[in-house]
Structures are given as structure tokens and as C-alpha cells.
Write an enzyme that holds these catalytic residues in place. Sequence first.
Site, short mmCIF file in Angstrom:
data_model
loop_
_atom_site.label_atom_id
_atom_site.label_comp_id
_atom_site.label_asym_id
_atom_site.label_seq_id
_atom_site.Cartn_x
_atom_site.Cartn_y
_atom_site.Cartn_z
N LYS A 188 0.76 -1.06 -0.03
CA LYS A 188 -0.08 0.02 0.10
C LYS A 188 0.88 1.15 0.02
O LYS A 188 2.04 1.20 0.26
CB LYS A 188 -0.80 -0.02 1.35
CG LYS A 188 -1.91 -1.28 1.16
CD LYS A 188 -2.95 -1.40 0.15
CE LYS A 188 -3.44 -2.52 -0.15
NZ LYS A 188 -4.35 -3.25 0.68
C1 LIG Z 1 -5.60 -4.33 0.94
C2 LIG Z 1 -6.63 -4.29 1.19
C3 LIG Z 1 -7.46 -4.68 2.08
C4 LIG Z 1 -6.97 -5.25 3.39
O1 LIG Z 1 -6.00 -4.51 4.00
P1 LIG Z 1 -5.35 -5.33 5.04
O2 LIG Z 1 -4.26 -4.24 5.82
O3 LIG Z 1 -4.19 -6.39 4.37
O4 LIG Z 1 -6.19 -6.10 5.82
C5 LIG Z 1 -9.01 -4.27 2.39
N1 LIG Z 1 -9.54 -3.58 1.01
C6 LIG Z 1 -8.93 -3.50 -0.25
C7 LIG Z 1 -9.84 -3.03 -1.29
C8 LIG Z 1 -7.59 -3.66 -0.38
O5 LIG Z 1 -6.86 -3.42 -1.51
#
Ligand SMILES: *Cc1c(COP(=O)(O)O)cnc(C)c1O
Length: 387
Positions: A188
Amino acid sequence: MTAAPQVVPFARPDITEAEVTAVAEALRSGWVTSGPQMRAFEEEFAAHLGGGVEAVAVNSATAGLHLALEACGIGPGDEVIVPTWTFTSTAEVVRYLGATPVLVDVDPVTLNIDLGEVASALGPQTRAVMPVHLAGLGVDVAALRARVGDSVRIIEDAAHALPTSNGGDVVGSCLRSEAAVFSFYATKTITTGEGGMITTRDPEIAARARIMRLHGIDRDAFNRYAFDTAGWAYDVVAPGFKYNMGDPAAAMGRVQLARSAEMHERRQRIASRYHEAFADLPLALPVHPPAPDTHAWHLYMVRVLDEAPVDRDGLERLLSEKGIGTSLHFIPLHLLSVWRESLGVVPEDFPVATREFGRVLSLPLFSAMSRAQVERVISAVREAMRA
Ligand SMILES: *Cc1c(COP(=O)(O)O)cnc(C)c1O
């Protein structure tokens, strides 16, 4: 055939000596669970979004989405509207609470939740809707609010959305939603390895999420009845969860947050470079929001047009042969066994997502990407698309 050694990975975290030092200091402090670093990260995150919100740090966005829905009182019998074009965690947290995700199709241009479809999916059991700011392009939450009215909770899946704005509203400022949840997963726009953050303007949602992220422990509740001076006193008011963020992760997050504007600048430049370099190819390129709105550029998703010399799988293969990593965001939920079977949905229910899924591919875009890597992706894509 096997792929060439990777010269451009799909993603790589942007970690400098400053993050390494901050984590080392957190370790040396002797406090490795939630403590002063986590509290400082929460305060700095809220301030970064312009203030007026509370930020609650958790160990993943999935945990944060779960806590946000729980704090809104979502439970068995309730329906929660979710776009089919998202990661499975957006829908799985609805199931954690015994509620039912109601999948809706997406807009063909933005691939974000289709507001007309939301309106058609509204019913007497609808309690919440979870817009996803896909790739970092903001959903028009003001328009969504106008569609669903004030009684339906809006929980924004902001996993891709640091920084994102729509119509001047910064995602996370929660001016028209109950809460937003960010992800600090490895790929991210800022990362703590694993981690997430809930933001909300509602003090009750924040208080409930703080209690439920740590076993349902409420220090104030026990104090109210007795032992009001004892340091050991706590009550447990609900069977909570173990979703707290530890201090080493928070220390890393503080440095990443401080560097986030610089990292976003780099992502923007790469997206602009791709945009100009791919303009004449048979690709549909990602939508830029109108100025002055911000796109986080978490992902650069292209769609391979019918007239292209190769299809999506062909493009993926040609890039892989040149050592370029790609990814796919996302296989729509209605095509995954768990949702197809438990919700009884078929591909024809979501014509836009089903069609666009066959054409989409995410190209490498990360702030630590070198200029040479960007140019390498560009020449490989251009070569493949003119083959
Ligand atoms: C990455 C992601 C999540 C989950 O994030 P985590 O921190 O890994 O739990 C939720 N929604 C979307 C759209 C994502 O891309």
C-alpha cells in the site's frame, strides 16, 4: 514457461534508514506492544487528514473494517452493500458479524461502485454501504450519501486512498461517512508491514473500536463501579478481538506518514509518465480525477482494448518474459467460490465487472521505482501492444 528474473517487481516497499532507525529505537525502548508510538501515530495520522477526526490504529485494514462495522451495530439479518470489484476482505468482515454482503456492479469508466446500482440494492434490511476508493480514485461519497439517506451507515474502504480526495473532501476526514479504514499492508502507499487505521468523527465509534480492538477491555467501566483508584482495575464489556498495533509497526508508520507527501509525488510522476507514454496504444488508461482532487495512485490499472494485438493474458505473459511483474486487482467477488456459492450470484448479475475483469491488468507503480525501471515497463508495454 518460466518467467525471466524480475528486473521490475510489481511492488516494493519504500523503506529508508529512517524507518530502520525508528523501529530499532522502538525495540530498544523495551516497549514492543501498543504504547507511546501507537498513540503518537494515531495523533499524527488524524492531524495529517486535517484534524477533526479520531484515528484508531489496528493490525490490519481487515481488522479495522470489522471493528468499524461492529461499532455501527451491524449484526445478523442486516445487509451491507459492497461493490463486487474489491478485495475479499471488504465482504468477509460483513460475514464475521453474521450479516449479509449484497454485491453491486461497478461504473464502467471508474470501476468504482455504481451509485445507481446502490440505489437499486437498497432494501428494508440495508444497514450500511462500503464504498472502495479503487486504486486511489475517490468515490463521490457526497452523492452516495444523497442516494442512501442518513440512516444507512457509510464505512469507506480506504485501503488504497492515502492520499485521495473527491469533490474537495479528503478521504478519511469522514465529513459524509461514519468511518474510513486505511491499510498499511506491504504494497500500500504507506506500510507498517501489516497494519491499518480507522478514522471517524463519531466519538462513540472511536471508543467502541478502541475497546473491541483489545479484548473488549474497558478500564473506565470497572472504575465506575468500584476500585476507582486501583491501577489494575479493568472490566471486560464484550467478547472483543486482538487487533491492536504494536509500537515497532507504529514507529515505522510515523516515518512513512512523514514521508508520504514525497512518496505520493513520486507515484504521481510515474502515473503521468505512463499516461503520456501509453496515450496512443489500444489501452484504456486510468481516469484522472478533475483538479484539484487527488488520486493516490496506489495502482495503475490498464484495460486491454479489443483491437489490441494481444489480450490481457498475452500482455501479462510478454511482460513476465521481460522480467516485469504485474498483478490483477481484483478478481470480482462474484467469481470467487465463497461468494458465488453463499450469495447465489452469477456472472450475468454483474455485466460490467464480468466484462472488464477480462481486460484489466495492474502495472508496476511504487515510489521506490527507479526512472530506468519506469522506462523499462514503458518500452515493454509499447512493444507488446504493437506486436
Ligand atoms: C489491501 C486491502 C484490504 C485489506 O487490507 P489489510 O491491511 O491487508 O487487511 C481491504 N480492502 C482493499 C480494497 C484492499 O486492497
